[in-house]
Design a protein around this motif. Sequence first.
Motif, PDB file in Angstrom:
ATOM      1  N   LYS A 120       0.825  -1.206   0.000  1.00 18.90           N
ATOM      2  CA  LYS A 120       0.000   0.000   0.000  1.00 18.90           C
ATOM      3  C   LYS A 120       0.863   1.261   0.000  1.00 18.90           C
ATOM      4  O   LYS A 120       0.482   2.296  -0.537  1.00 18.90           O
ATOM      5  CB  LYS A 120      -0.912  -0.011   1.233  1.00 18.90           C
ATOM      6  CG  LYS A 120      -2.276   0.617   1.052  1.00 18.90           C
ATOM      7  CD  LYS A 120      -3.128   0.318   2.278  1.00 18.90           C
ATOM      8  CE  LYS A 120      -4.510   0.934   2.126  1.00 18.90           C
ATOM      9  NZ  LYS A 120      -5.360   0.650   3.300  1.00 18.90           N
ATOM     10  N   MET A 152     -10.558   0.371   0.357  1.00 16.52           N
ATOM     11  CA  MET A 152     -10.762  -1.016   0.743  1.00 16.52           C
ATOM     12  C   MET A 152     -12.180  -1.512   0.449  1.00 16.52           C
ATOM     13  O   MET A 152     -12.378  -2.679   0.091  1.00 16.52           O
ATOM     14  CB  MET A 152     -10.440  -1.201   2.230  1.00 16.52           C
ATOM     15  CG  MET A 152      -8.952  -1.073   2.550  1.00 16.52           C
ATOM     16  SD  MET A 152      -7.907  -2.110   1.477  1.00 16.52           S
ATOM     17  CE  MET A 152      -8.523  -3.750   1.872  1.00 16.52           C
ATOM     18  N   GLN A 167     -12.943  -4.896  -1.639  1.00 13.81           N
ATOM     19  CA  GLN A 167     -13.790  -5.983  -1.143  1.00 13.81           C
ATOM     20  C   GLN A 167     -14.900  -6.297  -2.146  1.00 13.81           C
ATOM     21  O   GLN A 167     -15.208  -7.463  -2.415  1.00 13.81           O
ATOM     22  CB  GLN A 167     -14.398  -5.607   0.212  1.00 13.81           C
ATOM     23  CG  GLN A 167     -13.392  -5.471   1.345  1.00 13.81           C
ATOM     24  CD  GLN A 167     -12.854  -6.803   1.833  1.00 13.81           C
ATOM     25  OE1 GLN A 167     -13.301  -7.871   1.395  1.00 13.81           O
ATOM     26  NE2 GLN A 167     -11.890  -6.767   2.737  1.00 13.81           N
ATOM     27  N   ASN A 179      -3.578  -9.446  -1.130  1.00 15.03           N
ATOM     28  CA  ASN A 179      -4.007  -9.222   0.250  1.00 15.03           C
ATOM     29  C   ASN A 179      -5.367  -9.791   0.622  1.00 15.03           C
ATOM     30  O   ASN A 179      -5.660  -9.937   1.804  1.00 15.03           O
ATOM     31  CB  ASN A 179      -4.012  -7.718   0.528  1.00 15.03           C
ATOM     32  CG  ASN A 179      -2.641  -7.107   0.335  1.00 15.03           C
ATOM     33  OD1 ASN A 179      -1.718  -7.410   1.067  1.00 15.03           O
ATOM     34  ND2 ASN A 179      -2.490  -6.274  -0.681  1.00 15.03           N
ATOM     35  N   LEU A 180      -6.192 -10.095  -0.363  1.00 14.35           N
ATOM     36  CA  LEU A 180      -7.539 -10.543  -0.046  1.00 14.35           C
ATOM     37  C   LEU A 180      -7.807 -11.991  -0.424  1.00 14.35           C
ATOM     38  O   LEU A 180      -8.860 -12.530  -0.099  1.00 14.35           O
ATOM     39  CB  LEU A 180      -8.580  -9.644  -0.736  1.00 14.35           C
ATOM     40  CG  LEU A 180      -8.478  -8.144  -0.409  1.00 14.35           C
ATOM     41  CD1 LEU A 180      -9.552  -7.380  -1.160  1.00 14.35           C
ATOM     42  CD2 LEU A 180      -8.597  -7.915   1.085  1.00 14.35           C
TER      43      LEU A 180
END
Length: 516
Positions: free
Chosen positions: A6, A14, A18, A59-60
Amino acid sequence: MANKMKEFLPKIEMEKMQALQEVEEKYETGLITLEEAREVMRTKVGTIRPYHIAYMEQNLKTGDEDECIRADMRRMMELVEGFMDNSRPELPAGHPLIHYYKENDEMRRLLLAVEDLMQYPVIKNQWLELYDQIRQYPIHYQRKQNQLYPLLEKKGFDRPTTTMWIFDDIIRDEIKESVQLLETGDEETFIAAQEPFIAHARDLMEKEETILYPTSLALITPEEFEDMKSGDQEIGFAFFNVETPSTPDTQYSSPKEGFAEDLQALLSKYGYAAGPQQELDVATGKLTLEQVNLIYKHLPVDISFVDENELVKFYSDTDHRIFPRSKNVIGRQVSNCHPRKSVHIVEEIVEKFRSGEQDKAEFWINKPEVFIYIVYFAVRDAEGRFRGVLEMMQDCTHIRELTGSQTLLTWAGKDSSSDDSDSSVGSAEPATTNPTGDDGNESHAPSLDITSDTLLKDLFATYPHLKKELASRYPSFKMLNSPLGKLILKKATIRTASERSGLGEEQLVKLIKDCL
């Protein structure tokens, strides 16, 4: 890693990330249609950039190593069409990413040729000629793995290393398998292997150009790209040569000229100076920093050192280096410097060295033209604490060939068994004859006698331009400029070169004479 990535990107929303992850997963698993997915993109996600997808994957998502293989880039492009600009960036001439794009363009052309030939009965020589070009493409992956991936890891983006590398190796292995099937004459299996190979290669190129390269532009600075060029040259390029700039790019010159000198003076004030000519106390003597570096530069072996935290801290930069190295490896986790399928071996070596169970691990590569010895040693301090791993690699081809004893000085190129061996330095003889005539022009020697046992290295020594000319006319010979190729060249004859290139002895000899 999330916060680190980031730091180098524009602001990441964010909620948007998502929503992007959710709609992508539902569409990929068939829970919603393309139309429904695109409506969610319009209302909840909006415009995105390639690095948004990279951030989401980093990251997700879970670290499933097979994910890169399962993901269909075509479906992703359908989903984000109109929401993401995936056009090629405009880059200055010589930019490292330009070479990746050029290699992909040539690979796409070769894949079209594969599709064309698949429609006809197999003519082995046609396929061998085509695959002589295709088999150069894995150099593209070597640069990615040793140059691009390490820089991305430092910026918090290690998904290419942990997932894309697997796909790199799958395609590399498919190329190798196709060549083997051609050589064994298993035509049916060979043709059946082409469709999955084409699909995998095209999909990976699309992943590179849609996500990897644009994200690299967002994370890597112009100065870092400029610094990358020397390592790219060391590893090489597929399908073409890139000229080394004659002068450094002054646009990215080091800031604050004289800073190094000022820092050295400050350290000296407090007794920490280590200038090139200041002697340092080493275990068994005193050496200047310059002498230490010269010793490493001239070691007859290659060495690398990984510390107790499993970070690569050093490698010796020798002219005879067996495998290419890049300075981007410094500070990198050693597990990220190896293909996924061999990482468990690296981890086992480190674990057993750390526990004290083992102190040494040996490997060797035994081929007809070359014998390479690789050994790992546990490094421990005076108290026996584990401090790292030392790797040593050596080309032992010549050593294995030695017989009897040699107690008199005999220079390279002089027959050690001759009766007139002389131990004086003045007795040295050149290994090759002068290839020029009285007028200084190179002799083309139309009556040149080339046999099956003629060594390529002797021809190249006599005709220095020959290696470059062969590589330009027949791509298979480009590998002779690689570190491993230079080792093979020590023993390569017309016979072995014709077998490896698929040319045949008569055709190879004709090609050589045409180049003279």
